[in-house]
Enzyme design. Structure first.
Site, PDB file in Angstrom:
ATOM      1  N   ASN B 100       0.515  21.598 -48.760  1.00 13.99           N
ATOM      2  CA  ASN B 100       0.602  22.573 -47.667  1.00 13.99           C
ATOM      3  C   ASN B 100       2.036  22.688 -47.156  1.00 13.99           C
ATOM      4  O   ASN B 100       2.356  22.326 -46.035  1.00 13.99           O
ATOM      5  CB  ASN B 100      -0.305  22.163 -46.511  1.00 13.99           C
ATOM      6  N   HIS B 185     -11.076  18.381 -48.836  1.00 15.17           N
ATOM      7  CA  HIS B 185     -11.198  18.195 -47.389  1.00 15.17           C
ATOM      8  C   HIS B 185     -12.554  18.796 -47.027  1.00 15.17           C
ATOM      9  O   HIS B 185     -12.758  19.988 -47.221  1.00 15.17           O
ATOM     10  CB  HIS B 185     -10.058  18.936 -46.691  1.00 15.17           C
ATOM     11  N   ASP B 310      -3.290   9.817 -43.418  1.00 20.98           N
ATOM     12  CA  ASP B 310      -3.380  11.235 -43.057  1.00 20.98           C
ATOM     13  C   ASP B 310      -2.152  11.621 -42.236  1.00 20.98           C
ATOM     14  O   ASP B 310      -2.245  12.310 -41.218  1.00 20.98           O
ATOM     15  CB  ASP B 310      -4.670  11.525 -42.274  1.00 20.98           C
ATOM     16  N   GLY B 329      -3.235  17.030 -36.140  1.00 19.62           N
ATOM     17  CA  GLY B 329      -2.706  15.967 -36.989  1.00 19.62           C
ATOM     18  C   GLY B 329      -1.817  14.991 -36.255  1.00 19.62           C
ATOM     19  O   GLY B 329      -1.272  15.292 -35.203  1.00 19.62           O
TER      20      GLY B 329
END
Lengths: 312, 428
Positions: B100, B185, B310, B329
């Protein structure tokens, strides 16, 4: 009027939500508000309690009644009131809430009244400015002055809240009014019934100490107060209901359904109303049953009390 | 490079079933020459100097399977150099980077750039993934075969899920043909739409749109059903709830797949969000304490194979917003191991199990020869003072972004030295 109870103080710097208040805080605000009811009915409504103070109304979301109520409340107390409607200016230019807050803070206001479409916005704002922040509605979370004015209206008519059975009915999931009222009415000793179709019922709401109903008639049984909520179509991003017609049939307040409540039950609505969707238009205007206009009236008194208390 | 000798260490290497006091010898070529209890002063020439670790731990370098790096496109959040420094301070020597970025890693031409930057700027091992679909749009597959031949380790749409069931079944078939690793995901997009936190009392109280745990369960059920037909290498990136574990437990009986969990979901619950703390806006969301305890049990029962950081660096501006507007996040690569050790100290998970989920398990899924101390392998490892107390402070973080989910947390255990290919690249 002049005998201000200096001894009592509010425990919080900001009014962000009913959740943060103690029962003493609530009683203090309500008792202050009561003093303003008569004043608002008199010919000379102007006081100078807040003379020299600056009040900024920061409205990121369109509002008529809450904004005008706060504006009037501030002016009646003698404050300099500035109202800013930001739903189409700074935000569109990419300014963040914090930037706006910092800009306003530099102008040294004494109190900021804020409404924002995001839950928690008033909390964020309160962390960044030096003055007191009054939450005039943040997303779905809280609308404390609305709950306080509802309580004042109930007390005005029923003399107490403790022991009353109160139904809150309608679009609960999107409603900050419902949340603030649940906290406040529970705190003041009422039994609260929440009535909504399952699609408009927030998860685990019963953990807040309320009874939940999807059958309106059952939920209204023996209630002293029926608080209707507006169907917030603007917050509905996907299909929650089949049609307004069906909603009215099952969840609209009609004379038929009202029969399940007590004979002397009062009807409340925070406004603006969708007549013919959540409430029968004649019921809404029935002066023997509906206290909707009174809510608006006492709203000014409650906001005067809040401005006065939190400005100090 | 000089030969290095370490003695009196608690050595844990789950892949080789080593859990003993012993030593480690690194050759001049940076490879492991000897390891374990047989290594003692008797093996070391008297003229050579050795390092007495006095009971500190040696573990294989951590393999973190889920890391977002800002390069290319978001270098102000994190670049390969800062990621590398942050990783080394946390004992992480291999990372799997998410696609991403901007541009998105979805075609062969960008892979060379990525590998070159990774090699030049990062001192750790970078294993890039590519997206499952072009431009992460969830409609057209990327060139799995060609990308894999260029060195792509696996395929994922990062924090996006393949919503289209037909496409997912086709992805699995292609992955089966080409022996590719798919990392999903798991979140049903429609059910989780506009969601920010777990759907429950906290979402009700805070007035935030909730994400039901069913959104996760549904995609897991769907994917594992599809997997029955074409058993490709399939990995669930991270799960967050008890319900997902129930499905996984049942499905383990007839299909082969692996599963990960974020250290955030193992160490925090929805109550930690408190007064709209945007640093705890995570995906998957933090759930209830019951869910957290179930996830710990999942690691203990081997239903969960991997623990990941993560790591998702976000600059302060993206977090100083209302909860709805704030980015999702948390930065976490340098606290991954210390936070995982909290689970050891509070006796939730055995140390060996934690190390396994951080080293050889991810390496096996990725099919890379990392995360172990096998003789002849590159010496990627770290030395760990398992009891050292310290407090997480964002100003002390090395990562370019300071959005830690555990600001102010008191932790026990810190990496004191990290080695990659035998070279000491971090020292406290």
């Amino acid at each position: 009027m002049a005998n201000v109870k200096k001894a009592i103080k509010i425990s919080k710097k900001h009014l962000l939500g009913i959740q943060d208040l103690s029962i003493a805080d609530v009683n203090f605000i309500l008792s202050e508000a009561k003093q303003f009811i008569a004043l608002n009915k008199s010919k000379n409504k102007k006081l100078d309690i807040l003379r020299g103070k600056t009040q900024i109304n920061l409205f990121f979301e369109p509002s008529t009644r809450t904004q005008s109520s706060f504006e009037l409340a501030g002016k009646r107390l003698g404050a300099d009131v500035m109202s800013m409607n930001l739903n189409n200016s700074a935000i569109k230019k990419g300014e963040t809430l914090i930037d706006t807050a910092m800009t306003l803070n530099a102008m040294h206001p004494d109190i900021i009244v804020v409404r924002h479409q995001d839950s928690g916005a008033s909390n964020l704002l309160s962390q960044k400015v030096n003055c007191a922040v009054l939450n005039a509605g943040d997303g779905r979370r809280e609308h404390p002055t609305q709950a306080l004015l509802d309580a004042l209206t109930i007390i005005d008519r029923k003399e107490k809240i403790e022991g009353l059975k109160i139904a809150i009915c309608g679009d609960i999931v999107h409603s900050r009014v419902a949340r603030s009222n649940i906290y406040l009415l529970n705190m003041l000793g009422a039994e609260v019934n929440i009535i909504a179709p399952s699609n408009l019922m927030p998860k685990d709401i019963d953990k807040l100490g309320v009874n939940r109903f999807s059958d309106m008639k059952k939920g209204l049984k023996d209630c002293d107060i029926v608080m209707m909520l507006r169907l917030q179509n603007e917050r509905m991003t996907s299909s929650f209901l089949s049609s307004n017609r069906e909603y009215y049939e099952y969840y609209g307040l009609t004379p038929d359904k009202l029969k399940f409540a007590k004979d002397d039950a009062l009807i409340m609505h925070p406004g603006p109303m969708n007549r013919g969707i959540e409430i029968d238009t004649n019921l809404a205007d029935d002066i023997n049953k509906s206290v909707i206009k009174e809510q608006v009236e006492l709203g000014v008194a409650v906001r005067m009390a809040c401005l006065k208390i939190f400005c100090e | 490079m000089k030969k290095k000798y370490f003695l009196n260490a608690n050595i844990i290497d789950p892949q080789n079933s080593i859990d003993e006091v012993g030593g480690l010898i690194i050759g001049e070529n940076g490879l492991i020459e000897a390891v374990g209890k047989k290594v003692n002063t008797n093996n070391i020439p008297s003229r050579e100097k050795y390092i007495d670790l006095k009971g500190n731990y040696i573990i294989p370098g951590i393999v973190d399977m889920r890391v977002f790096v800002g390069e290319p496109g978001f270098e102000y959040k994190e670049n390969f150099r800062t990621l590398s420094e942050a990783s080394l301070s946390g004992g992480v020597t291999s990372v799997v980077t998410m696609p991403n970025t901007n541009p998105i890693i979805d075609n062969v031409s960008i892979v060379d750039f990525l590998k070159r930057r990774g090699r030049d700027k990062a001192k750790i091992n970078i294993f890039p993934t590519a997206s499952l679909t072009k431009n992460l749009e969830g409609t057209n597959m990327t060139e799995f075969g060609l990308l894999q031949a260029k060195g792509i380790i696996g395929f994922t749409d990062g924090y996006k899920t393949i919503q289209n069931t037909r496409l997912m079944s086709r992805i699995m078939r292609s992955a089966y043909d080409l022996n590719c690793l798919i990392m999903q995901h798991v979140e049903d997009g429609e059910l989780a739409k506009d969601g920010m936190v777990n759907d429950g009392i906290i979402s009700t109280k805070l007035g935030l749109q909730g994400i039901s745990d069913l959104a996760e369960k549904i995609i897991i059920e769907r994917d594992l059903t599809l997997l029955e037909d074409f058993n490709c290498r399939y990995h669930i990136s991270q799960i967050s709830s008890q319900k997902s574990l129930d499905v996984i437990k049942r499905r383990k009986e007839n299909v082969e797949f692996t599963c990960g969990v974020s250290i955030n979901n193992l160490s925090l619950n929805e109550n930690d969000i408190g007064d709209f703390r945007t640093f705890l806006k995570l995906s998957p969301p933090l759930r209830t304490e019951d869910d957290r305890l179930a996830l710990i049990k999942g690691v203990n029962n081997d239903l969960i194979d991997v623990i990941v950081s993560d790591h998702k660096p976000e600059d302060e501006e993206q977090k100083r917003l209302t909860f709805a507007q704030a980015a999702t996040g948390a930065s976490g690569i340098e606290t991954l191991l210390p936070l995982a050790l909290e689970l050891y100290h509070n006796e939730s998970i055995k140390l060996n199990k934690i190390i396994k989920a951080l080293t050889c398990n991810p390496a096996k899924i990725l099919k890379i020869n990392k995360g172990n101390l096998s003789i002849g392998n590159e010496a990627d490892f770290c030395i760990l003072d398992i009891n050292k107390p310290w407090v997480v402070k964002k100003e002390n973080l090395i990562s370019k972004s300071k959005n830690t989910s555990i600001e102010g947390r008191k932790l026990q255990g810190k990496v004191t030295n990290t080695f990659v290919k035998g070279e000491e690249l971090f020292k406290i």
